[in-house]
Design an enzyme around this catalytic site. Structure first.
Site, PDB file in Angstrom:
ATOM      1  N   LYS A   4      12.726  -3.879 -12.205  1.00 60.25           N
ATOM      2  CA  LYS A   4      12.219  -2.981 -11.153  1.00 60.25           C
ATOM      3  C   LYS A   4      12.672  -1.566 -11.503  1.00 60.25           C
ATOM      4  O   LYS A   4      13.831  -1.365 -11.901  1.00 60.25           O
ATOM      5  CB  LYS A   4      12.788  -3.395  -9.791  1.00 60.25           C
ATOM      6  CG  LYS A   4      12.615  -2.353  -8.690  1.00 60.25           C
ATOM      7  CD  LYS A   4      11.149  -2.121  -8.338  1.00 60.25           C
ATOM      8  CE  LYS A   4      10.976  -0.949  -7.351  1.00 60.25           C
ATOM      9  NZ  LYS A   4       9.522  -0.611  -7.159  1.00 60.25           N
TER      10      LYS A   4
ATOM     11  N   ASN B 262       0.493  -1.144  -1.777  1.00 62.76           N
ATOM     12  CA  ASN B 262       1.933  -1.107  -1.541  1.00 62.76           C
ATOM     13  C   ASN B 262       2.424   0.320  -1.410  1.00 62.76           C
ATOM     14  O   ASN B 262       1.921   1.240  -2.050  1.00 62.76           O
ATOM     15  CB  ASN B 262       2.681  -1.822  -2.683  1.00 62.76           C
ATOM     16  CG  ASN B 262       3.070  -0.871  -3.811  1.00 62.76           C
ATOM     17  OD1 ASN B 262       4.088  -0.186  -3.740  1.00 62.76           O
ATOM     18  ND2 ASN B 262       2.247  -0.783  -4.822  1.00 62.76           N
ATOM     19  N   SER B 263       3.452   0.457  -0.565  1.00 63.45           N
ATOM     20  CA  SER B 263       4.207   1.705  -0.523  1.00 63.45           C
ATOM     21  C   SER B 263       5.674   1.319  -0.392  1.00 63.45           C
ATOM     22  O   SER B 263       6.301   1.553   0.643  1.00 63.45           O
ATOM     23  CB  SER B 263       3.756   2.591   0.640  1.00 63.45           C
ATOM     24  OG  SER B 263       4.459   3.827   0.579  1.00 63.45           O
TER      25      SER B 263
ATOM     26  N   CYS C 286       5.213   6.894  -9.958  1.00 66.99           N
ATOM     27  CA  CYS C 286       5.361   6.273  -8.656  1.00 66.99           C
ATOM     28  C   CYS C 286       4.611   7.111  -7.629  1.00 66.99           C
ATOM     29  O   CYS C 286       4.865   8.315  -7.490  1.00 66.99           O
ATOM     30  CB  CYS C 286       6.827   6.159  -8.251  1.00 66.99           C
ATOM     31  SG  CYS C 286       6.981   5.404  -6.611  1.00 66.99           S
TER      32      CYS C 286
ATOM     33  N   ILE D  32      -2.162   1.073 -16.646  1.00 65.28           N
ATOM     34  CA  ILE D  32      -1.924   2.077 -15.633  1.00 65.28           C
ATOM     35  C   ILE D  32      -0.905   1.580 -14.601  1.00 65.28           C
ATOM     36  O   ILE D  32      -0.736   0.361 -14.433  1.00 65.28           O
ATOM     37  CB  ILE D  32      -3.233   2.424 -14.878  1.00 65.28           C
ATOM     38  CG1 ILE D  32      -3.807   1.198 -14.203  1.00 65.28           C
ATOM     39  CG2 ILE D  32      -4.214   3.113 -15.810  1.00 65.28           C
ATOM     40  CD1 ILE D  32      -4.973   1.461 -13.257  1.00 65.28           C
ATOM     41  N   ASN D  33      -0.376   2.544 -13.870  1.00 65.24           N
ATOM     42  CA  ASN D  33       0.343   2.229 -12.643  1.00 65.24           C
ATOM     43  C   ASN D  33      -0.719   2.037 -11.558  1.00 65.24           C
ATOM     44  O   ASN D  33      -1.922   2.180 -11.808  1.00 65.24           O
ATOM     45  CB  ASN D  33       1.304   3.389 -12.283  1.00 65.24           C
ATOM     46  CG  ASN D  33       2.468   2.931 -11.432  1.00 65.24           C
ATOM     47  OD1 ASN D  33       2.303   2.171 -10.483  1.00 65.24           O
ATOM     48  ND2 ASN D  33       3.656   3.382 -11.794  1.00 65.24           N
TER      49      ASN D  33
ATOM     50  N   GLY E 172      -5.117  -5.197 -13.099  1.00 72.82           N
ATOM     51  CA  GLY E 172      -6.243  -6.098 -12.862  1.00 72.82           C
ATOM     52  C   GLY E 172      -6.233  -7.369 -13.668  1.00 72.82           C
ATOM     53  O   GLY E 172      -7.266  -8.039 -13.786  1.00 72.82           O
TER      54      GLY E 172
ATOM     55  N   THR F 190       0.072  -7.576  -9.663  1.00 72.81           N
ATOM     56  CA  THR F 190      -0.444  -8.211  -8.447  1.00 72.81           C
ATOM     57  C   THR F 190      -0.599  -9.722  -8.575  1.00 72.81           C
ATOM     58  O   THR F 190      -0.101 -10.481  -7.731  1.00 72.81           O
ATOM     59  CB  THR F 190      -1.789  -7.565  -8.071  1.00 72.81           C
ATOM     60  OG1 THR F 190      -1.579  -6.168  -7.856  1.00 72.81           O
ATOM     61  CG2 THR F 190      -2.381  -8.196  -6.822  1.00 72.81           C
TER      62      THR F 190
HETATM   63  O1  IRO Z   1       6.628   2.053  -4.214  1.00 73.03           O
HETATM   64  C1  IRO Z   1       7.139   1.688  -5.304  1.00 73.03           C
HETATM   65  O2  IRO Z   1       8.332   1.318  -5.458  1.00 73.03           O
HETATM   66  C2  IRO Z   1       6.196   1.745  -6.472  1.00 73.03           C
HETATM   67  N1  IRO Z   1       4.943   1.255  -6.264  1.00 73.03           N
HETATM   68  C3  IRO Z   1       3.967   1.327  -7.225  1.00 73.03           C
HETATM   69  O3  IRO Z   1       2.827   0.876  -7.026  1.00 73.03           O
HETATM   70  N2  IRO Z   1       4.253   1.886  -8.425  1.00 73.03           N
HETATM   71  C4  IRO Z   1       5.492   2.385  -8.698  1.00 73.03           C
HETATM   72  O4  IRO Z   1       5.716   2.892  -9.832  1.00 73.03           O
HETATM   73  C5  IRO Z   1       6.504   2.300  -7.692  1.00 73.03           C
HETATM   74  I1  IRO Z   1       8.392   3.000  -8.132  1.00 73.03           I
END
Ligand code: IRO
Length: 311
Positions: free
Chosen positions: A44, A68-69, A129, A191-192, A249, A271
């Site tokens: 993480k 997500n957040s 992020c 990608i992120n 994906g 995911t």
């Molecule tokens: O909210 C998060 O911890 C997070 N969530 C994401 O979707 N990507 C990221 O790089 C991170 I650092």
């Protein structure tokens, strides 16, 4: 048929990894990944000190993926650095240490600690992020990326990868590649999540996560075409010394095949790994080998980056 792949001096017997952030915040979770068919694990993203992260509900699964957040909840760099030093290279598995400082200063501070440590694996600097209130993804500010890489490579001598946000325009692909080609980056990971999406529940007439009024990063089916585009666009623009990890994906062997066709050397699963857990690595390995057998491929190099266009 082999699913082995190489990034820098690092051999992965299997190209499959988890994506940072998914079922990888504790050493128990990380051990489970190392005990699976995955070629290694990704920790993480760490901040210098432990963080609680955003308020819940902060992640919601949907029929097309997830939003997500999380807000960077993690046990702090020391926790993951200790795990990485202990487990890197054990039974041929690579440990990728992910870091995500809240400022350039924090990123440099963490890289200095890693440089001075006995960790001998790959470090993944997360520049993408999307969920820290008031902070936009560093990866969208090309001069900031140039600054952090200039500082980092003035002292960091270990292999460094970068986790990038998704880009959506050819000028952005050109812009980030121009910066990256100036540095000895070992790999980029695209990608992120697609930042600041919004999922609405029409029954309750409400957003589904609490932070940032419901805005959060999208993963899963929502992002695959964007992920493939970023892997392909950067493969075509980056110097060959910079490898690419494809993320976004992936939930089947077919999805992995497509990422490798676009140029990926390794892939990370977020995911879908969140939904299925570690059995996914065995299932996807089997599916990919079946596809390769059907097509007469023996190694990933037989088709990596060989996406055809319509002439
Ligand atoms: O909210 C998060 O911890 C997070 N969530 C994401 O979707 N990507 C990221 O790089 C991170 I650092």
């Amino acid at each position: 048929i082999s699913l082995a792949s190489q990034i820098g001096d690092y051999q992965f017997d299997n190209l499959l990894l988890n994506a940072a952030g998914v079922r990888c915040a504790s050493t128990d979770e990380l051990d489970k990944i190392l005990d699976s068919d995955a070629g290694g694990c990704v920790t993480k993203s760490a901040t210098p000190e432990p963080r609680k992260g955003n308020e819940s509900p902060r992640m919601k699964a949907t029929s097309m993926g997830c939003i997500n957040s999380m807000g960077l909840p993690n046990h702090g760099l020391d926790y993951y650095l200790k795990f990485a030093e202990t487990n890197q290279g054990k039974s041929g598995k690579q440990v990728v240490l992910s870091v995500a400082g809240l400022s350039i200063k924090q990123n440099i501070e963490m890289l200095k600690k890693i440089q001075e440590s006995s960790f001998a694996g790959l470090t993944e600097l997360n520049l993408s992020c999307p969920n820290i209130a008031g902070k936009s993804q560093v990866g969208y500010d090309f001069e900031a990326v140039r600054d952090v890489l200039t500082s980092a490579f003035s002292f960091f001598k270990k292999p460094l990868g970068l986790k990038l946000p998704p880009y959506f325009d050819f000028n952005q692909f050109d812009g980030i590649a121009e910066v990256l080609n100036d540095f000895p980056v070992t790999y980029i990971n695209s990608i992120n999540s697609i930042g600041n999406g919004l999922v609405v529940d029409p029954d309750t007439e409400s957003v589904v996560i609490k932070p940032k009024g419901g805005f959060g990063g999208l993963g899963g089916d929502y992002v695959k075409p964007t992920a493939l585009a970023n892997v392909r666009a950067l493969r075509l623009r980056l110097k060959p010394e910079i490898s690419i990890i494809g993320t976004g994906g992936i939930k089947s062997g077919k999805d992995v095949f497509e990422h490798v066709l676009c140029g990926a050397s390794l892939v990370q699963i977020g995911t879908a790994f969140g939904f299925d857990g570690t059995p996914i690595f065995e299932r996807i390995s089997k599916e990919l080998k079946e596809i390769m057998a059907e097509k007469g491929y023996h190694t990933l190099a037989d088709f990596r980056g060989k996406l055809k266009t319509i002439d």
